[in-house]
Scaffold this active site. Sequence first.
Site, PDB file in Angstrom:
ATOM      1  N   HIS A 277       0.866  -1.186   0.000  1.00  0.00           N
ATOM      2  CA  HIS A 277       0.000   0.000   0.000  1.00  0.00           C
ATOM      3  C   HIS A 277       0.901   1.233   0.000  1.00  0.00           C
ATOM      4  O   HIS A 277       1.727   1.406  -0.891  1.00  0.00           O
ATOM      5  CB  HIS A 277      -0.930  -0.073   1.212  1.00  0.00           C
ATOM      6  CG  HIS A 277      -2.088   0.876   1.164  1.00  0.00           C
ATOM      7  ND1 HIS A 277      -2.415   1.637   0.056  1.00  0.00           N
ATOM      8  CD2 HIS A 277      -3.023   1.211   2.105  1.00  0.00           C
ATOM      9  CE1 HIS A 277      -3.478   2.361   0.308  1.00  0.00           C
ATOM     10  NE2 HIS A 277      -3.866   2.141   1.544  1.00  0.00           N
ATOM     11  N   HIS A 328      -1.802  -1.636 -10.936  1.00  0.00           N
ATOM     12  CA  HIS A 328      -2.744  -1.096  -9.958  1.00  0.00           C
ATOM     13  C   HIS A 328      -4.022  -1.931 -10.003  1.00  0.00           C
ATOM     14  O   HIS A 328      -4.352  -2.520 -11.030  1.00  0.00           O
ATOM     15  CB  HIS A 328      -3.058   0.379 -10.265  1.00  0.00           C
ATOM     16  CG  HIS A 328      -3.796   1.066  -9.162  1.00  0.00           C
ATOM     17  ND1 HIS A 328      -5.164   1.113  -9.119  1.00  0.00           N
ATOM     18  CD2 HIS A 328      -3.342   1.719  -8.059  1.00  0.00           C
ATOM     19  CE1 HIS A 328      -5.535   1.781  -8.030  1.00  0.00           C
ATOM     20  NE2 HIS A 328      -4.453   2.158  -7.382  1.00  0.00           N
ATOM     21  N   ASP A 388       3.322   5.626  -7.217  1.00  0.00           N
ATOM     22  CA  ASP A 388       4.546   5.367  -6.451  1.00  0.00           C
ATOM     23  C   ASP A 388       5.799   5.383  -7.319  1.00  0.00           C
ATOM     24  O   ASP A 388       6.898   5.609  -6.804  1.00  0.00           O
ATOM     25  CB  ASP A 388       4.440   4.018  -5.729  1.00  0.00           C
ATOM     26  CG  ASP A 388       3.339   4.014  -4.685  1.00  0.00           C
ATOM     27  OD1 ASP A 388       3.294   4.964  -3.890  1.00  0.00           O
ATOM     28  OD2 ASP A 388       2.514   3.091  -4.679  1.00  0.00           O
TER      29      ASP A 388
END
Length: 453
Positions: A277, A328, A388
């Site tokens: 996460h 994702h 990210d």
Amino acid sequence: MIGTSNDLIHSLCSEFEKHNRIDPAYYDKLDVKRGLRNADGTGVMAGITQIGNVQGYYIQDGDRVPMEGRLIYRGINMADLVTGFMSENRFGYEETAYLLLFGSLPTAKQLQQFNQVMATYRTLPNNFTEDMILRGPSRDVMNKLGRSILALYSYDDAPEPGDVESELQKSLRLISVVPVIVAHAFSVKRHYYDNESLYIHRPNEALSLAENFLYSVRHDNQYTLDEAKLLDLCLVLHAEHGGGNNSAFTCRVLSSSGTDIYSAISAAVGSLKGPRHGGANKKVMEMFGYIENGVKDWKDDDEVAHYLTRLLNKEEGDRSGLIYGMGHAVYTLSDPRAKLLKSFAAKVAAQKGAEFSAELALAESVERLTPKLMADRGHTQAVCANVDLYSGMVYKMMGIPLELYTPLFAMSRMAGWCAHRMEEVFNPGNKIIRPAYKAVAPSTPFVPLAMRG
């Protein structure tokens, strides 16, 4: 004694492994939604929300069709929100927090009043830093953040769930004060574990949340307006991501039980810490360290692809078989947050010099090459870069230390978590969240202790 203790632990581990493995065939046989996801990767419908929406595909004739990703805050396209406040040369996080909590954009007067309230809430309770942070330093800022949020319960005269006004006030205090906790926890960590000088700064009520964080976390209080604006953008991009993401769902699960806000938000922090996460941004930077050392020519696609293949084969990096920053649960063709950060990263890299431009180019190569490598391995779903892949790189360009990457994520997501808690608690008919688990252990008779082998 130590050897005996280690032997005992080894034996206990063997006993655990013998009796605790679930046959994967059960999941298909019983049609269990692992990870609360359907077989096609779509999420199991578990609730309704007006706060945020993540769009990465649409369903046509029963099939999932990839599309360019969109992130919606209270019905407003996040990209439009960013364009709006940036075109007016304003900070946007406070406005975003207002939108997420109350459901509409504030007027100029409402925003001014909201900023005033948030500024007054930035001060920690008396002796909080001394008692909760200085006297119990932690190597990990996220763990200290979670513990500190729980500790705020003891400093609240009415900490248990109350009416809308009471819970809203607690939410605003948390959004305002968490950046201060992070800054203090980071300073204490660097002092006790990295042998650096200790600097503890009080927040400045005249500054925005992003400015205040940079002011508080740097020993000389210095930052540039461009840095503060870029950090503000990062906070807006991370503020909310729908009710189904792991940490928001965690917050809603705890809130549905009737527990207090401090317990629910602390649990969300613990969820976000995980490398699957919010902790993924740290794993991305760790991965790039491996790639940069393992690839001689960063511009050679064949060499980069070869190393990425070794990552997928668990032969390099942390041996997880993952390429962090790629893929994702919802986004397919693109993650709108990654697209925005990538464009800003390019501007910052051009100012910072050749080193950062080369690192950005390497990240773009990873983004470009990974989908084909995964498709060649039989991966049938569309794969795109997620936020990210570029967020850690932007933080690095700003000189923000690695151990603050995930806490920054938590700071920004505080607005979304509090909004989801309010929605969960104050909507009539909501029930405690309790999904079913199928028990598959065989019926076993009790055996008296003297008769056990």
